[in-house]
Design an enzyme around this catalytic site. Structure first.
Site, mmCIF file in Angstrom:
data_model
loop_
_atom_site.group_PDB
_atom_site.id
_atom_site.type_symbol
_atom_site.label_atom_id
_atom_site.label_comp_id
_atom_site.label_asym_id
_atom_site.label_seq_id
_atom_site.Cartn_x
_atom_site.Cartn_y
_atom_site.Cartn_z
ATOM 1 N N ARG A 64 37.453 -21.000 35.297
ATOM 2 C CA ARG A 64 36.435 -20.168 35.034
ATOM 3 C C ARG A 64 36.629 -18.982 36.029
ATOM 4 N NH1 ARG A 64 34.093 -25.457 35.290
ATOM 5 N NH2 ARG A 64 33.276 -26.268 33.572
ATOM 6 N N LYS A 101 31.676 -26.088 38.471
ATOM 7 C CA LYS A 101 30.119 -25.936 38.466
ATOM 8 C C LYS A 101 29.553 -27.316 39.221
ATOM 9 C CE LYS A 101 29.591 -23.991 34.089
ATOM 10 N NZ LYS A 101 28.964 -24.319 32.703
ATOM 11 N N HIS A 151 36.197 -16.579 28.818
ATOM 12 C CA HIS A 151 35.921 -17.995 28.247
ATOM 13 C C HIS A 151 36.987 -18.022 26.922
ATOM 14 C CE1 HIS A 151 33.594 -21.129 27.292
ATOM 15 N NE2 HIS A 151 33.798 -21.071 26.086
ATOM 16 N N ARG A 159 39.952 -19.728 28.509
ATOM 17 C CA ARG A 159 39.646 -21.057 28.673
ATOM 18 C C ARG A 159 39.660 -21.880 27.357
ATOM 19 N NH1 ARG A 159 37.196 -24.492 32.421
ATOM 20 N NH2 ARG A 159 35.313 -25.885 31.656
ATOM 21 N N HIS A 219 34.253 -30.818 32.550
ATOM 22 C CA HIS A 219 33.095 -31.144 31.806
ATOM 23 C C HIS A 219 32.560 -32.486 32.211
ATOM 24 C CE1 HIS A 219 34.873 -28.816 28.380
ATOM 25 N NE2 HIS A 219 34.369 -27.933 29.116
ATOM 26 N N TYR A 224 36.688 -28.663 21.479
ATOM 27 C CA TYR A 224 38.068 -28.211 21.581
ATOM 28 C C TYR A 224 38.981 -28.948 20.801
ATOM 29 C CZ TYR A 224 36.251 -25.335 25.482
ATOM 30 O OH TYR A 224 35.394 -24.490 26.380
#
Length: 188
Positions: A35, A59, A122, A125, A154, A163
């Site tokens: 990211r 994150k 994004h 990614r 994630h 995905y």
């Protein structure tokens, strides 16, 4: 694949070291699924050159280890060799300070305005995740969704499953056999 070549041929800056820095940032997003925030906060000490892996903080301040390939390594080493600054953070700005997520976002916006197709960090990614699935399927005949979830950082497997759905659409269309071609014969 052609778009990837266009992206890298379009990247340029006023200094050679900045051009290689920008190529390295794009390469890591595309090659490792990073990211913007993860690119800007990458620490030099968290790059394991021999293993071609990075420790990134994602994150929620969660750390994970991700791989990078030969081309990413090439851009990263060339950038580091030419960069006139040495900092704890791997990517630095024109004056040697840390590259902020906003600076990465601005660079991506400027680059997207030069490209003839939709482009964003994004999308890089997303491209990483889809190609991971396609490459895994090609090599092993299956995709380990849990590994992709770990690489992407994630929390929920359902996020990662999106995905896989896109990759499965590509796999289904590429591996499809035309029934009509089997039934009818063309005189060529």
């Amino acid at each position: 694949d052609q778009e990837i070549e266009v992206i890298f041929s379009t990247i340029s800056a006023e200094n050679e070291w900045l051009t290689f820095r920008n190529c390295a940032m794009v390469a890591l997003m595309l090659d490792s699924g990073l990211r913007q925030q993860e690119v800007s906060t990458l620490q030099s000490a968290d790059i394991y050159w021999q293993r071609c892996t990075l420790k990134v903080t994602g994150k929620g301040n969660k750390e994970r280890v991700v791989p990078f390939g030969r081309f990413s390594k090439h851009f990263m080493l060339k950038y580091r060799k030419l960069c006139p600054y040495s900092e704890d953070y791997f990517f630095v700005g024109r004056r040697g300070g840390i590259v902020t997520p906003d600076a990465v976002k601005h660079f991506m916006y400027k680059l997207s305005s030069k490209l003839p197709f939709p482009f964003s960090s994004h999308r890089l990614r997303h491209n990483f995740a889809t190609n991971y699935c396609l490459n895994q399927y090609e090599k092993y005949g299956q995709v380990d969704l849990y590994r992709l979830m770990i690489l992407m950082g994630h929390e929920d497997i359902e996020t990662t499953r999106l995905y896989l759905h896109h990759a499965n659409q590509i796999i289904a269309s590429v591996t499809a056999i035309s029934h009509l071609d089997k039934v009818l014969k063309l005189d060529e």
